[in-house]
Design a protein around this motif. Structure first.
Motif, PDB file in Angstrom:
ATOM      1  N   THR A 137       0.856  -1.165   0.000  1.00 54.50           N
ATOM      2  CA  THR A 137       0.000   0.000   0.000  1.00 54.50           C
ATOM      3  C   THR A 137       0.900   1.226   0.000  1.00 54.50           C
ATOM      4  O   THR A 137       2.078   1.134   0.316  1.00 54.50           O
ATOM      5  CB  THR A 137      -0.908   0.017   1.244  1.00 54.50           C
ATOM      6  N   SER A 138       0.360   2.369  -0.366  1.00 51.99           N
ATOM      7  CA  SER A 138       1.156   3.589  -0.275  1.00 51.99           C
ATOM      8  C   SER A 138       1.435   3.908   1.186  1.00 51.99           C
ATOM      9  O   SER A 138       0.593   3.700   2.054  1.00 51.99           O
ATOM     10  CB  SER A 138       0.402   4.759  -0.917  1.00 51.99           C
ATOM     11  N   CYS A 139       2.631   4.420   1.463  1.00 48.31           N
ATOM     12  CA  CYS A 139       2.989   4.855   2.812  1.00 48.31           C
ATOM     13  C   CYS A 139       3.722   6.174   2.679  1.00 48.31           C
ATOM     14  O   CYS A 139       4.864   6.209   2.241  1.00 48.31           O
ATOM     15  CB  CYS A 139       3.857   3.822   3.524  1.00 48.31           C
ATOM     16  N   ARG A 140       3.052   7.258   3.047  1.00 44.06           N
ATOM     17  CA  ARG A 140       3.594   8.594   2.797  1.00 44.06           C
ATOM     18  C   ARG A 140       4.342   9.167   3.983  1.00 44.06           C
ATOM     19  O   ARG A 140       4.816  10.302   3.924  1.00 44.06           O
ATOM     20  CB  ARG A 140       2.456   9.516   2.363  1.00 44.06           C
ATOM     21  N   GLY A 141       4.462   8.399   5.057  1.00 42.32           N
ATOM     22  CA  GLY A 141       5.213   8.886   6.201  1.00 42.32           C
ATOM     23  C   GLY A 141       4.995   8.023   7.425  1.00 42.32           C
ATOM     24  O   GLY A 141       4.211   7.064   7.407  1.00 42.32           O
ATOM     25  N   VAL A 142       5.682   8.361   8.501  1.00 45.54           N
ATOM     26  CA  VAL A 142       5.617   7.601   9.743  1.00 45.54           C
ATOM     27  C   VAL A 142       5.428   8.569  10.908  1.00 45.54           C
ATOM     28  O   VAL A 142       5.570   9.784  10.764  1.00 45.54           O
ATOM     29  CB  VAL A 142       6.899   6.757   9.953  1.00 45.54           C
ATOM     30  N   VAL A 143       5.104   8.011  12.072  1.00 50.23           N
ATOM     31  CA  VAL A 143       4.905   8.796  13.291  1.00 50.23           C
ATOM     32  C   VAL A 143       5.999   8.455  14.296  1.00 50.23           C
ATOM     33  O   VAL A 143       6.254   7.272  14.558  1.00 50.23           O
ATOM     34  CB  VAL A 143       3.525   8.507  13.922  1.00 50.23           C
ATOM     35  N   TYR A 144       6.638   9.474  14.841  1.00 52.99           N
ATOM     36  CA  TYR A 144       7.616   9.276  15.917  1.00 52.99           C
ATOM     37  C   TYR A 144       6.963   9.701  17.227  1.00 52.99           C
ATOM     38  O   TYR A 144       6.333  10.755  17.321  1.00 52.99           O
ATOM     39  CB  TYR A 144       8.865  10.112  15.661  1.00 52.99           C
ATOM     40  N   TRP A 145       7.124   8.870  18.258  1.00 52.81           N
ATOM     41  CA  TRP A 145       6.574   9.180  19.591  1.00 52.81           C
ATOM     42  C   TRP A 145       7.563   8.720  20.647  1.00 52.81           C
ATOM     43  O   TRP A 145       8.233   7.691  20.479  1.00 52.81           O
ATOM     44  CB  TRP A 145       5.246   8.453  19.800  1.00 52.81           C
ATOM     45  N   LYS A 146       7.681   9.510  21.714  1.00 53.07           N
ATOM     46  CA  LYS A 146       8.544   9.062  22.806  1.00 53.07           C
ATOM     47  C   LYS A 146       7.965   9.499  24.142  1.00 53.07           C
ATOM     48  O   LYS A 146       7.255  10.500  24.260  1.00 53.07           O
ATOM     49  CB  LYS A 146       9.959   9.600  22.645  1.00 53.07           C
ATOM     50  N   ASN A 147       8.280   8.728  25.149  1.00 52.45           N
ATOM     51  CA  ASN A 147       7.975   9.048  26.541  1.00 52.45           C
ATOM     52  C   ASN A 147       9.176   8.584  27.350  1.00 52.45           C
ATOM     53  O   ASN A 147       9.318   7.396  27.646  1.00 52.45           O
ATOM     54  CB  ASN A 147       6.693   8.348  26.995  1.00 52.45           C
ATOM     55  N   GLY A 148      10.059   9.536  27.674  1.00 50.12           N
ATOM     56  CA  GLY A 148      11.302   9.157  28.337  1.00 50.12           C
ATOM     57  C   GLY A 148      12.161   8.327  27.403  1.00 50.12           C
ATOM     58  O   GLY A 148      12.472   8.735  26.283  1.00 50.12           O
ATOM     59  N   GLU A 149      12.522   7.140  27.833  1.00 53.67           N
ATOM     60  CA  GLU A 149      13.355   6.250  27.021  1.00 53.67           C
ATOM     61  C   GLU A 149      12.533   5.368  26.089  1.00 53.67           C
ATOM     62  O   GLU A 149      13.094   4.621  25.281  1.00 53.67           O
ATOM     63  CB  GLU A 149      14.221   5.372  27.934  1.00 53.67           C
ATOM     64  N   ASP A 150      11.211   5.426  26.216  1.00 54.29           N
ATOM     65  CA  ASP A 150      10.334   4.663  25.332  1.00 54.29           C
ATOM     66  C   ASP A 150      10.134   5.457  24.042  1.00 54.29           C
ATOM     67  O   ASP A 150       9.393   6.437  23.994  1.00 54.29           O
ATOM     68  CB  ASP A 150       8.983   4.411  26.014  1.00 54.29           C
ATOM     69  N   LYS A 151      10.812   5.035  22.980  1.00 60.33           N
ATOM     70  CA  LYS A 151      10.766   5.748  21.704  1.00 60.33           C
ATOM     71  C   LYS A 151      10.249   4.795  20.630  1.00 60.33           C
ATOM     72  O   LYS A 151      10.773   3.688  20.480  1.00 60.33           O
ATOM     73  CB  LYS A 151      12.161   6.269  21.341  1.00 60.33           C
ATOM     74  N   ARG A 152       9.228   5.251  19.886  1.00 60.18           N
ATOM     75  CA  ARG A 152       8.567   4.354  18.940  1.00 60.18           C
ATOM     76  C   ARG A 152       8.362   5.024  17.581  1.00 60.18           C
ATOM     77  O   ARG A 152       8.184   6.231  17.488  1.00 60.18           O
ATOM     78  CB  ARG A 152       7.200   3.922  19.474  1.00 60.18           C
ATOM     79  N   ILE A 153       8.343   4.179  16.560  1.00 65.89           N
ATOM     80  CA  ILE A 153       7.875   4.571  15.243  1.00 65.89           C
ATOM     81  C   ILE A 153       6.585   3.805  14.984  1.00 65.89           C
ATOM     82  O   ILE A 153       6.544   2.577  15.104  1.00 65.89           O
ATOM     83  CB  ILE A 153       8.899   4.232  14.140  1.00 65.89           C
ATOM     84  N   LEU A 154       5.529   4.532  14.648  1.00 67.38           N
ATOM     85  CA  LEU A 154       4.258   3.912  14.300  1.00 67.38           C
ATOM     86  C   LEU A 154       4.026   4.126  12.813  1.00 67.38           C
ATOM     87  O   LEU A 154       4.095   5.259  12.325  1.00 67.38           O
ATOM     88  CB  LEU A 154       3.119   4.511  15.119  1.00 67.38           C
TER      89      LEU A 154
END
Length: 734
Positions: A137-154
């Motif tokens: 599928t098309s994917c035009r970008g990602v989301v970065y989120w962090k809380n302290g040392e918890d860092k995620r890409i969604l």
């Protein structure tokens, strides 16, 4: 006094570092510079920030030195040359994010990866389709989120939303089921939607610990509900749902026939969202309801389709709405995220929501009330539609700003690049209707704008002075409708051909030749894809192509064999029996339904040489002062060199992807079919730098600064009928 002295010394050091950024004796991290100056040096979100204005304070690259830009690094995100060759129509539309000196993006096959943003060297890679056939599928970008040392890409791939550890590339096990959730979640309260096409082509956005996301769904009667949803970013659990086709007791329910929510899908947000964190409000645009081009079963204005929406970001409750199209019959979805900015209106600073549309209009709304800042009038429009249709008699026409793309096609608008081209298009003009942009679809055929242009998913940029920079397409399309009942009379066609003519030919053509750049041809399908891969694409969809889950395995087999020109299985079996909409025998619900009318022809209008059928410019870049609603400049965007050599003024080209604007006085944009990236003087529109890319940059660039050095990065993925690539390329000053 000592503390003040230290501050002065620190500021002096930063100034010196900015001037002598190659000096190893004087370096500050991006985080330190941001802390002192208050300016963002990263590009941490899709759109640059939560306001989505694609604007950067950075000034190191500026009008005076941009012509010295050179390649800093190149990263090939997909080395599977054989796979790309088989796919041929590979696309790469991703705008990366960069934060804490790491760049995150995806490959054409949806592999997520992290790079050192200074060097382009890979840190890690995650493949969502490891050991399986990719569901692209098309994917035009990602989301970065962090809380302290918890860092995620969604990010989304296929029908799944993944949470990936931003430092290791490993799924976050506590999120959903082993790091992912099904994007069908929350859509199945009235129907079994598990087999329907649901994806998320544009990333969501986070408010506090809530990930708010839209979806991409089918355009037909089998479209899944287009609800807006909020998920807990930590656990992946569903927190709230906003029904874009309202249920009993909800606002807007009266704008549909009774129980329409049990039948009608779509009205989805596929184009992205923005958030005002101070107000706690998420802003977004929705698309047309199912099915495109025929709305006989959905009398009314159909809230909340084709709306700019303001929702409480914590609860999903409606704050206000503004509908731009009533009872959409033209697939005029809102194509890009709204943009949040502040303008000076009647001497007062006003926070506004700015929304550009497919048909080349700009709405500037008060952020708290949803009321238009500039005058908008409603005018009477044609109402003679297909049998059973209910066209709405009034539609909106903004007075300011004026449209940035063509609205109707008149005889004087026919292409003039040659006498032969003019005569070719004149025949199409004479055989169709074209006098009003809101002419309802019909059997004769209509010529219209508003699909694949004016604005597209690349969005726009707005600087700190309230100047909007918007690229646009002037793309003319032909729409011709046909009754499905006519297909019942085609007893002589094999089943596969009959199914293809009914469901596929409006896009790919009865001759399987496609539509050039927009729609791929299928004549050589067997050389690029295996039978099981073709079957999967029909069943699940791919990128902009929806799924056809209503087909049985036997029907899919018939289409596959027709595409492969295998006549061994040819039979005189007629088209599957199409039930009337009110025939509910053996059906538990009205969903999915099959409208009695469909698009027989839905194709872009080109001349005999493949150039657009209208007078140039075919693509433009526009600068509009949102404080006044007036244009500052408008120029062609892109070039066909072979036409320029003939003495034809620069025409512009079809363009996909968007601009960014910087305090260096520059607007950067690729997007064009001539495979270049350009920088424009934001005051005048003059081209001040251009560079030939490895493949067309059908994406939106980003800019960021690390250790006092500014970078510009673009995904150069090509596709859309041009050569494909998986390359990301970064530029910097020497």
């Amino acid at each position: 006094m000592i503390q003040l002295k230290h501050v002065h010394l620190l500021l002096l050091s930063i100034v010196l570092c900015s001037a002598f950024f190659n000096s190893t004796s004087c370096r500050f991290s991006g985080a330190e510079i941001k802390k002192v100056t208050g300016h963002q040096t990263d590009w941490p979100l899709y759109g640059g920030n939560k306001a989505g204005n694609r604007y950067s304070h950075l000034t190191q690259i500026n009008i005076n030195n941009v012509n010295k830009l050179q390649v800093a690094w190149i990263y090939n995100s997909d080395t599977s040359i054989g796979l790309r060759a088989r796919m041929k129509s590979s696309e790469l539309e991703c705008q990366p994010v960069e934060i804490d000196n790491i760049l995150y993006a995806v490959s054409p096959t949806l592999k997520l990866f992290a790079l050192h943003a200074e060097s382009g060297k890979k840190i890690w890679e995650f493949d969502p389709f490891k050991n399986t056939v990719p569901r692209l599928t098309s994917c035009r970008g990602v989301v970065y989120w962090k809380n302290g040392e918890d860092k995620r890409i969604l990010y989304s791939a296929g029908s799944s939303l993944y949470a990936i550890n931003a430092l290791t590339g490993v799924p976050v096990e506590s999120f959903g089921i082993s790091g992912k959730i099904d994007l069908h979640t929350g859509l199945d309260n009235h129907h079994d939607v598990s087999s329907l096409y649901v994806a998320a082509t544009t990333p969501g956005i986070v408010y506090k610990n809530t990930l708010i996301i839209g979806s991409a769904v089918s355009e037909g009667g089998d479209a899944a509900p287009g609800y807006i949803r909020g998920f807990d970013v930590i656990s992946g659990k569903l927190k709230w749902i906003f029904h874009t086709v309202p249920e009993p007791g909800e606002a807007g329910y009266e704008t549909w026939p009774k129980d329409a929510y049990k039948k009608v899908g779509a009205a989805n947000n596929w184009s992205g969202l923005t958030v005002d964190e101070k107000r706690g409000v998420v802003y977004l645009g929705t698309g047309s309801p199912a099915a495109d081009f025929y709305g006989g079963e959905r009398a009314g204005i159909n809230l909340f389709s084709d709306c700019i929406l303001a929702l409480d970001a914590e609860s999903g409750k409606l704050k206000w709405y503004y509908q731009i199209i009533h009872h959409d019959l033209w697939d005029r979805d809102i194509p890009c995220p709204p943009n949040l900015t502040t303008i000076v209106h009647e001497g007062k600073r006003t926070d506004v929501v700015v929304q550009a549309t497919k048909d080349g209009l700009i709405y500037v709304l008060d952020r708290d009330s949803g009321k238009s800042i500039f005058p908008v009038v409603e005018k009477k429009v044609p109402t003679k539609g297909l049998p059973g249709e209910h066209p709405w008699p009034l539609q909106k026409f903004p007075v300011r700003p004026l449209p940035f793309s063509m609205q109707v096609f008149n005889e004087e608008d026919i292409t003039n690049i040659s006498a032969e081209s003019h005569d070719y298009i004149k025949k199409i003009f004479d055989s169709t209707e074209h006098a009003n942009k809101f002419t309802p679809p019909n059997e004769k055929g209509t010529l219209l704008f508003g699909y694949s242009g004016g604005a597209e998913w690349g969005g726009n940029a707005i600087d700190s002075e309230g100047i909007l920079f918007q690229n646009t397409n002037n793309g003319l399309w032909k729409l011709e409708m046909e009754s499905l009942s006519k297909h019942k009379k085609r007893k002589s066609l094999p089943e596969g051909q009959n199914l293809y003519v009914t469901y596929c030919s409006s896009c790919h053509g009865k001759d399987k030749k496609g539509n050039g750049a927009e729609i791929p041809g299928l004549l050589l399908t067997g050389k690029h894809l295996k039978e099981n891969e073709i079957d999967q694409i029909i069943r699940e969809g791919r990128r902009r192509m929806p799924s056809f889950t209503q087909f049985t395995q036997g029907e899919r087999n018939a289409i596959v064999q027709f595409l492969l020109n295998d006549q061994k299985t040819k039979s005189n079996k007629s088209l599957i029996v199409i039930k009337e909409m009110n025939d509910n025998d053996n059906k538990k619900t009205d969903f999915p339904f099959l409208p009695p009318w469909h698009a027989k022809v839905w194709a872009k209008v080109f001349d005999q040489q493949g150039y657009p059928g209208i007078k140039p410019p075919w693509g433009t870049l526009n600068a509009i002062d949102l404080n006044t609603g007036e244009y500052k400049w408008r120029i062609p965007l892109g070039e066909f060199p072979e036409l320029t050599k003939k003495g034809i003024p620069v025409t512009g080209t079809e363009n996909y992807g968007g601009p960014i604007v910087t305090d260096g006085g520059l607007v950067f944009i690729a997007a064009t079919r001539d495979e270049k990236i350009r920088a424009f003087n934001k005051q005048t529109g003059e081209v001040v730098w251009e560079f030939p890319l490895p493949a067309a940059g059908f994406a939106t660039p980003i800019t960021y600064e690390i250790n006092g050095k500014q970078y510009l990065v673009i995904a150069a993925g090509g596709g859309r009928g041009l050569k494909s690539s998986g390359v990301y390329i970064a530029f910097a000053l020497p």
